[in-house]
Write an enzyme that holds these catalytic residues in place. Structure first.
Site, PDB file in Angstrom:
ATOM      1  N   ASP A  40     -13.082  15.638 -37.148  1.00 25.16           N
ATOM      2  CA  ASP A  40     -14.270  14.729 -36.804  1.00 25.16           C
ATOM      3  C   ASP A  40     -14.966  15.269 -35.530  1.00 25.16           C
ATOM      4  O   ASP A  40     -14.270  15.918 -34.607  1.00 25.16           O
ATOM      5  CB  ASP A  40     -14.037  13.169 -36.652  1.00 25.16           C
ATOM      6  CG  ASP A  40     -13.978  12.587 -38.040  1.00 25.16           C
ATOM      7  OD1 ASP A  40     -14.513  12.973 -38.916  1.00 25.16           O
ATOM      8  OD2 ASP A  40     -13.701  11.328 -37.973  1.00 25.16           O
ATOM      9  N   LYS A  63     -19.550  13.508 -38.404  1.00 26.84           N
ATOM     10  CA  LYS A  63     -21.008  12.859 -38.648  1.00 26.84           C
ATOM     11  C   LYS A  63     -21.454  12.447 -37.279  1.00 26.84           C
ATOM     12  O   LYS A  63     -20.783  12.054 -36.397  1.00 26.84           O
ATOM     13  CB  LYS A  63     -20.627  11.638 -39.454  1.00 26.84           C
ATOM     14  CG  LYS A  63     -20.060  11.803 -41.010  1.00 26.84           C
ATOM     15  CD  LYS A  63     -20.127  10.445 -41.790  1.00 26.84           C
ATOM     16  CE  LYS A  63     -19.615  10.809 -43.005  1.00 26.84           C
ATOM     17  NZ  LYS A  63     -18.211  11.447 -43.126  1.00 26.84           N
ATOM     18  N   MET A 177     -19.774   0.899 -32.346  1.00 26.41           N
ATOM     19  CA  MET A 177     -20.776   1.684 -33.130  1.00 26.41           C
ATOM     20  C   MET A 177     -22.318   1.029 -33.129  1.00 26.41           C
ATOM     21  O   MET A 177     -22.877   0.881 -33.874  1.00 26.41           O
ATOM     22  CB  MET A 177     -20.593   2.235 -34.554  1.00 26.41           C
ATOM     23  CG  MET A 177     -19.293   3.259 -34.480  1.00 26.41           C
ATOM     24  SD  MET A 177     -18.937   3.696 -36.355  1.00 26.41           S
ATOM     25  CE  MET A 177     -18.631   2.105 -36.879  1.00 26.41           C
TER      26      MET A 177
END
Length: 281
Positions: A40, A63, A177
């Site tokens: 990641d 991502k 997030m």
């Protein structure tokens, strides 16, 4: 006689929240043995440099939301299957812990459907790392008896009744997030009259050399919400425990306002979903 290739194995491992020394011994050992690493974006480059075998293939599959190139989850699934079917030991390396706000279920379903052996290695989640490095004990006695991990990325993610419960509870609230929607989080909680003694800690790039902590009163933040922007990843802690930061902090804010986790420029991008990768049904 036809030769058969033994199916490999996939290890899904957490890399921790940023500080490379927070990597577990078990995860470090798996990285040293791995032939392929699917990494990641929120993984310290120091981990890549210090723990991965020189002969291993590193594929960046992170991502980046709306901030840059991202690898689709379907492609990540295909890469796991492809390399495991070649008999390789694959480590799927995720930031933080693999089971907290992660697509681990999608990956487990893929591995199970394809009869690929797997193992799960936990990591230190961002809430634990940020709380420790900001000296905010999440369930300090006399301040909070429980903690809730949440994320708010779209309006329908949390109902209005649950917002009222969140405003009323004495539990510590941790939002993952949610930096881009933080103004909405604050608006919802203040609309439901969250008590003024519940402060908010905004922790940018927790556990890294660029960590930056801001302590805010939610009502003050609401009045000046348009003035704020944050560096990803940002974690938000709300509750009475946030008041413990100032008397007990042991790490000063970094004066460096840069990205510790660099935007990935060599991200894996499939070519028409990649003709040389096994497609997963």
């Amino acid at each position: 006689m036809l030769s058969t290739v033994k199916t490999g194995k996939v290890i899904i491992a957490g890399a921790g929240p940023g500080d490379p020394e927070l990597l577990t011994i078990k995860a470090a050992r798996s990285l040293q043995q791995a032939e392929v690493i699917l990494a990641d974006r929120l993984v310290s480059e120091q981990i890549i440099e210090d723990f991965i075998s020189p002969g291993a293939e590193i594929i960046y599959v992170g991502k980046q939301c709306r901030r840059g190139i991202s690898t689709p989850q379907q492609t990540i699934n295909e890469l796991m299957v492809h390399h495991a079917m070649l008999g390789k030991l694959v480590v799927r390396l995720k930031g933080g812990d693999v089971s907290v706000f992660s697509n681990i279920l999608d990956e487990l379903e893929t591995l199970s459907k394809n009869n690929i052996p797997y193992e799960i290695i936990p990591g230190i989640t961002a809430a634990s790392g940020a709380a420790a490095f900001a000296a905010i004990p999440l369930t300090a006695r006399g301040y909070a008896n429980a903690v809730r991990f949440l994320t708010y990325y779209k309006s329908e993610a949390i109902t209005e009744n649950y917002w009222k419960e969140l405003a009323d509870t004495d539990d510590t609230l941790v939002f993952y997030m949610s930096s881009e929607t933080l103004s909405q989080v604050v608006e919802k909680l203040t609309r439901h009259h969250i008590h003024e003694d519940k402060l908010m800690a905004i922790i940018e790039q927790a556990t890294t050399p660029f960590q930056h902590v801001q302590i805010k009163n939610l009502y003050d933040f609401k009045r000046n919400s348009s003035q704020h922007s944050f560096i990803s990843p940002t974690l938000v802690i709300i509750g009475r425990v946030v008041a413990l930061h100032e008397p007990y902090k042991w790490m000063e804010n970094s004066g460096i306002r840069e990205n510790y986790f660099k935007p990935v420029t060599n991200q894996y991008i499939p070519n028409n979903q990649s003709e040389n990768i096994t497609h997963v049904s």
